[in-house]
Design an enzyme around this catalytic site. Sequence first.
Site, mmCIF file in Angstrom:
data_model
loop_
_atom_site.group_PDB
_atom_site.id
_atom_site.type_symbol
_atom_site.label_atom_id
_atom_site.label_comp_id
_atom_site.label_asym_id
_atom_site.label_seq_id
_atom_site.Cartn_x
_atom_site.Cartn_y
_atom_site.Cartn_z
ATOM 1 N N CYS A 138 14.542 15.281 -17.404
ATOM 2 C CA CYS A 138 13.366 15.669 -18.205
ATOM 3 C C CYS A 138 13.508 15.183 -19.639
ATOM 4 O O CYS A 138 14.492 15.489 -20.302
ATOM 5 C CB CYS A 138 13.183 17.184 -18.180
ATOM 6 S SG CYS A 138 12.356 17.691 -16.681
ATOM 7 N N CYS A 345 -15.809 -17.156 -2.757
ATOM 8 C CA CYS A 345 -15.975 -17.158 -4.214
ATOM 9 C C CYS A 345 -17.374 -16.667 -4.595
ATOM 10 O O CYS A 345 -18.371 -17.120 -4.046
ATOM 11 C CB CYS A 345 -15.758 -18.567 -4.753
ATOM 12 S SG CYS A 345 -16.015 -18.698 -6.536
#
Lengths: 432, 435
Positions: A138, A345
């Site tokens: 932590c 495309c």
Amino acid sequence: MADLKTKFLGISSPNPFWLASAPPTDKAYNVNRAFEAGWGGAVWKTLGEDPPIVNVSGPRYSALHSNDRRVIGFNNIELITDRPLQTNLDEMRQIKKDWPDRALIASVMLPMHEESWAKYLPMIEDTGVDGFELNFGCPHGMSERGMGAAVGQVPEYIQMATEWAKKAASIPVIVKLTPNVASVVPPAKAAQNGGADAVSLINTINSIMRVDYDTLTMYPTTDGMGTHGGYCGEAVKPIALNMVAEIARTAETASLPISGIGGITNWRDAVDFLALGASNVQVCTAAMVYGFRIIDDLADGLSTFLDDKQLTLNQLVGKAVPSVTDWQYLNLNYVEKAVIDQDLCIKCGRCHVVCEDTSHQAITHTVNGERHFEVIDAECVGCNLCVSVCPVDSCISMERLVAGSDPRTGDAISDDKRNWTNHPNNPMRKAD
Amino acid sequence: MASNAHIRTGRLSQEELEENFADLHPPLSRSEALIEADRCYFCFDAPCTTACPTGIDIPGFIQKIRSDNLRGSANTILSENIMGGMCARVCPTEILCEEACVRNTHEEKPVEIGLLQRYSTDPVFESGDQLFERAPSSGKTIAIVGGGPAGLSCAHRLAVLGHDVVVFNRDSKLGGLNEYGIAAYKAINDFAQTEVDYILSIGGIEVRCNSTLGSDIELDELRQNYDAVFLGIGLAQSNNLGIAGEDLDGVFNAIEYISELRQAEDKSRLPVGSDVVVIGGGMTAIDVAVQSKRLGAEQVHIVYRRGPEQMSASVFEQALAQTSGVTIHHWASPARILGADHVTGVEFDTDSSEDGMRLAADVVFKAIGQRMDSSGIEEIATESGRFVVDIHQKTSLDGVWAGGDCVVGGDDLTVSAVQHGKIAALSIDQYLRDA
């Protein structure tokens, strides 16, 4: 359906998905709900010495959102459990009794005195838990008091505390590592040297989320002041994966079992961790964002994936590790070029503009007077930027040049491998 | 329109009218806008921008929505198109920017550019936030004839560039077709006047209403007294059918009825027919038909002499008419309007039947286009009744520019008129500075 039953350090669980030590495992009520939902195990919210710590009663969490408020990253300043130790122990004992087939791990954070470890670990072990996880990770609050990441950033402390824990415990000990280090390998080695049965990683990353644009203070604050928190969630997964792979591919630590943590949200994330060397995984943020029922897709998706690949869970573990190496060993004779599938495309031109502005001017925008995006092989370095930014899945792919020469360099394509260690441009090269 | 047995007021209750004339496309909430903005791919040399007659940097303004920079977003829009607020409401986006959106390729669902544009610009018009600053005074004054989209766009740009402007307007209110011609549900809450007020708030624009070219003012006079002249006079006269019965009671020009509707304080007091026949195939035909239906007409027919593809009303507009309960007939030309004093029906020639088609009607709207009223401007070169202009919107007459529907290439769109006004202003500015 592939069997997801897991034995991690001899601890069985019906699947490899444990809840990480965090708010979701703070008390029996939550853990019961988690096990009802199907989670394989839980690492109880970190226990400490009495009297319990005190949490702020203002904001403990904040999130990095997408525009549709999907949580991408998450930050917290919550500390370890703020309930009396005995309350936790009583609940843990009951949970283990009610759910004997699930893994229950006690996360602990204690001061750097051997007496504390000798005193508390047997008390905790007596509840019937399957193992310990030492919280050396932590990065906020507790680290100011010489615990959590303050220990995890100093390999000597890791080793020392791990030794104390191993001496006091008869059940497996997992050491949870902090990512707030230059390299995760020395802490992992220290844990191993201290006798750790496994490591778990990553804990959260030091972070400030943003400022408040009205008050121009950091955000969030408690009564006008804020402090850095621990960052987690999907955004941190790549950082975690690298650290897991580093430990898995380093010879001295390669045999150390790993419990993978960091942004696991769906089953694919779990595949990433498992293939890069973790034997099971722990989840927190995704549960805090969506609730416990995400376990359904995590388990179901992983099982289906294993079926598709005809792999067992054990066979998946570490499968991708041999593919991770140092940059210096990458084959510099290997050539790929981007190829745009003109049928897919949509002509947004993003590939063109990013290549033009920021890379190698290797994509057209107009061909014969028409809006048309096409890779110029003589300029393409195969960098994958266009693939990364293209909004259409699979529209741009990378294809290997297998014969002839690279139109960009004029060099003949060769099956021979040449990496930096033996490249003529490397003044430190080794002889061929 | 006078009332009689068929044509009467108060067909619908106040509540029904309010519902029928509510905003056609309600504005986006902030979260809707953010999610929609996220759909924009931020295309290179974006096809939507190319498709916009005013060339708004569409991905640019959408990017600014994504980051909550709405003032910047509105500025991106309004600096190319000062009527970006109205265009967000009335542009046929489905044949302009949204048709060009690359999202159409795989999902046939373009980014909702029109609604996003409205989201960006609404706050500016609500607050009156002045985004523009006038350049130092040039000492020049330009006469603008016509206070519609072309004239106002030209006036605003000239004012920004430091010139003074006098706008001569035939009607009592500015705005042109935005004020008098657009369907009421497309620009609710008097948005046309809000926009006019915003445009005028830049300063330097003097307005003279009720001034008609050819009667109240003369072109020669303007050319003598001003440094340049811009004509944005639109198409002031409605075309006639040239068939029997056209003079019967109950036969109206659609554009005049729409104007009456737009100016009505109380829509329940508007006379509405029972059986309405609209002749034409453009936006005006759709607007008058849909509005008649929404005012409570029983039967509304649009009859067009050619097919759906030839209608100048967009596919969206045609669908709007149909979902509003209007029946559209194609390939039928009006042959004669029937009736003794008041219209009772219309007869059409059709290809499909030798007997043709007959529709009962107590109101017939003519929506077959307008033409320019050329009184007082005969000396300027025209083609098919519209001014010939060069790429800078210059007419054949020195010092005179023109734009909007009254020029060759004018296409009945607010957005095109705005562009003409803008181009003319830039050209006038250059001309005055070179002088």
